[in-house]
Structure formats: structure tokens, C-alpha cells
Design a protein around this motif. Structure first.
Motif, PDB file in Angstrom:
ATOM      1  N   PHE A  49       0.903  -0.917   0.114  1.00 32.54           N
ATOM      2  CA  PHE A  49      -0.075  -0.221  -0.345  1.00 32.54           C
ATOM      3  C   PHE A  49       1.143   1.101  -0.113  1.00 32.54           C
ATOM      4  CE2 PHE A  49      -1.834   3.869   2.584  1.00 32.54           C
ATOM      5  CZ  PHE A  49      -2.594   3.774   1.523  1.00 32.54           C
ATOM      6  N   SER A  50       0.896   1.881  -0.896  1.00 29.88           N
ATOM      7  CA  SER A  50       1.009   3.424  -1.269  1.00 29.88           C
ATOM      8  C   SER A  50       0.723   4.444  -1.111  1.00 29.88           C
ATOM      9  CB  SER A  50       2.309   2.901  -2.780  1.00 29.88           C
ATOM     10  OG  SER A  50       3.092   1.354  -2.484  1.00 29.88           O
ATOM     11  N   PHE A  51       1.417   5.887  -0.356  1.00 33.70           N
ATOM     12  CA  PHE A  51       0.607   7.059  -0.855  1.00 33.70           C
ATOM     13  C   PHE A  51       2.087   7.915  -0.573  1.00 33.70           C
ATOM     14  CE2 PHE A  51       1.367   6.131   3.534  1.00 33.70           C
ATOM     15  CZ  PHE A  51       1.622   7.658   4.199  1.00 33.70           C
ATOM     16  N   GLY A  52       1.713   8.819  -1.157  1.00 33.74           N
ATOM     17  CA  GLY A  52       2.716  10.363  -1.530  1.00 33.74           C
ATOM     18  C   GLY A  52       2.661  11.142  -1.927  1.00 33.74           C
ATOM     19  N   LEU A  53       3.813  11.685  -2.609  1.00 34.81           N
ATOM     20  CA  LEU A  53       3.817  13.168  -3.238  1.00 34.81           C
ATOM     21  C   LEU A  53       4.728  13.534  -3.893  1.00 34.81           C
ATOM     22  CD1 LEU A  53       4.571  15.822  -0.709  1.00 34.81           C
ATOM     23  CD2 LEU A  53       5.171  13.260   0.166  1.00 34.81           C
ATOM     24  N   GLY A  54       4.742  13.752  -4.933  1.00 39.07           N
ATOM     25  CA  GLY A  54       5.437  15.054  -6.313  1.00 39.07           C
ATOM     26  C   GLY A  54       5.306  15.376  -7.478  1.00 39.07           C
TER      27      GLY A  54
END
Length: 297
Positions: free
Chosen positions: A138-143
Motif C-alpha cells: 500500500f503506497s501513498f505519497g506526493l511529487g
């Protein structure tokens, strides 16, 4: 961890503060994932010799040298906030679920079991066994993303990079005589990056499609191997570690005969990298332009 949470909060607030909210974009989709590198992909099971026969057991490379990963599926959602009125530069927030080994069926065979027979003698008998294995992230993030021809409002390539916060979880199950299952599971949090590129097709002001590819370096930071005797990987335990750094750990998984004896084994430093091909729907949350009314005379 507090620093990372603070940076995450600051970047969210910044992207919201400076975004052109009349051009916010939501992207939802699914994809096909493929592990890369000999420390990610592999096969978790193998045939092991036992006397004059062979039994189905857990490969000695599993969790030591690789994670036995195979092709799987990816489900995701993104919010893209434009930094300019032409939507060329964008901030990205995302969440996704990767499930590997989706198309690999469970494996059946025999395993050795140590018994004490009626004559009070130690013996080994065969028992039917069925194995299944799943591995999820499970992944979450920003960019940040660039779409150089987005101003055309028709077709535009895009490319970007993201910081990804990944929660990995693996589960290995053993079922004897199709009656009851015993599992061992492991999970850990890691930080990585991904590189994303694709092409968008805008159908109308509210809807569009996208085709893309993505490459994840899933565990660049926080690699660790738990070497304690209480941290061993064995059937029935659910607190195992990812063991992705070089070191040693204890395990009872690799013998042709079921055993409770914990064997110390070497752990190789392992990278969890994978590629993705995906298709997505774009939803454009454009605010309608206000029209000024001419006051009546």
C-alpha cells in the motif's frame, strides 16, 4: 518520522495554496505490475528430496535472497494540482495498492511430518499440503509532474517523480488435508521513489483518458533485518520482518520435514523494484467561468 510527517504536511499545504483550483484533475485507474531484479522476483516453493521421494517445500532463497514475486495488479488514485494556468507544472498526491502474485495459483504436493508411532519410535510420514502466497504494497505519497503540451487541451505527454511511502505485507499459507491453514506473515514500512510517464487524451472539458508507465524503487530507505530469536519466521507467527538488509534471521520454513527448530540463515540485501503499465480515467474539476451580466438601464 516526525520530520517526514512535517515535510509531507508542508508540501500538501504548499500545493493547495499555489494551485490553480479551476484546473484540478483527478486520475483513477488500474495497471499490470511486474517485479524487476533478482532480489524481488522469484519462486517461493520448490521440490525437496526426502528419502526416496520428493516433497513440496519452501525454497531456501525465499525471504533470504528474494521475495518470490510475480506479475500482479495495481489500483490507484491521484489528485493533480496545477501550478500555472496552462496546467504544465503540477503537484501530485497519490495513493495506490499493489498486489503481486495475482495470477499464480496455489501449489499442492506432500510434506514430511515427524511422528512417534505405536511402537514409540520416531518416524516420518507424508501429509498432503497446499501452499499459497501473497505480497502487497500500500503506497501513498506526493511529487511533481510536467505536461509540456497541456495547454493544447487535446493530447499531452507527461512525466514526473514522486516520493512514495510504502507499507509492505506478505502472507504465506500452508494447508494440510484441505482442512485448516497455518500462516506466517511479515510487514514493514519503507520509503522509496517512483518515476511516472504517460500520455493524456482529453475527450471533453470534464473527462479524459491516460496511458502510462511507472517504475518503483520501493525500499530505498529504512532497510532492516531483525536478527532476534523471537523475530524468527515460522508457521503460525504474524509479526515477521521484511528482512531486506544484509544480516541473519531465524526461520523454520525451509526443511522438507515440518519442524519447530529455528535455523539461523543469512539474509541478502534486497531491493523491491517493480514496473507498471496502466490505464486511467481523468476527471477535470474545472470551475465554470463567471460571466458578468450587463445591468439593466
Amino acid at each position: 518520522m516526525k520530520i517526514l510527517k512535517y515535510l509531507f504536511f508542508v508540501l500538501i499545504v504548499t500545493s493547495i495554496s499555489y494551485s490553480q483550483f479551476d484546473k484540478t484533475q483527478i486520475q483513477v485507474g488500474l495497471g499490470l505490475i511486474e517485479p524487476f531484479g533478482n532480489t524481488a522476483k522469484g519462486t517461493y516453493y520448490t521440490n525437496l528430496p526426502l528419502g526416496q521421494t520428493t516433497v513440496l517445500g519452501i525454497d531456501s532463497n525465499f525471504m533470504r535472497n528474494n521475495y518470490g514475486l510475480k506479475t500482479g495488479l495495481y489500483f490507484f488514485g491521484k489528485a493533480k494540482f496545477n501550478f500555472d494556468k496552462y496546467a504544465i507544472t503540477r503537484g501530485v498526491l497519490f495513493a495506490g495498492f499493489n498486489t503481486f502474485n495475482t495470477f499464480e495459483p496455489s501449489k499442492s504436493g506432500n510434506i514430511g511430518v515427524t511422528v512417534i508411532n505405536i511402537n514409540n519410535q520416531i518416524d516420518t510420514v507424508l501429509s498432503s499440503v497446499n501452499y499459497s502466497y501473497s505480497f502487497n504494497a500500500f503506497s501513498f505519497g506526493l511529487g511533481f509532474e510536467l505536461a509540456p503540451t497541456s495547454f493544447t487541451s487535446k493530447v499531452s505527454p507527461y512525466f514526473g517523480a514522486n516520493i512514495a511511502f510504502n507499507m509492505f505485507n506478505g502472507k504465506l499459507s500452508r494447508t494440510e488435508n484441505r482442512v485448516d491453514s497455518v500462516t506466517t506473515s511479515f510487514s514493514d514500512f519503507r520509503i522509496g521513489v517512483d518515476f511516472d510517464a504517460g500520455i493524456e487524451f482529453k475527450i471533453n472539458k470534464q473527462f479524459g483518458l491516460a496511458l502510462g508507465i511507472k517504475y518503483d524503487l520501493g525500499n530505498l530507505l529504512l532497510k532492516n533485518t531483525n536478527s532476534g530469536i523471537a523475530d524468527g519466521l515460522e508457521w503460525g507467527k504474524s509479526n515477521g520482518s521484511l528482512n531486506d538488509d544484509e544480516g541473519t534471521f531465524y526461520s523454520t520454513l525451509y526443511e522438507p520435514v515440518l519442524t519447530a527448530t529455528r535455523r539461523q540463515v543469512a539474509s541478502k540485501k534486497k531491493d523491491i523494484n517493480w514496473g507498471t503499465i496502466y490505464i486511467a480515467a481523468n476527471i477535470y474539476l474545472d470551475k465554470p467561468k463567471k460571466t458578468s451580466k450587463t445591468p439593466k438601464k
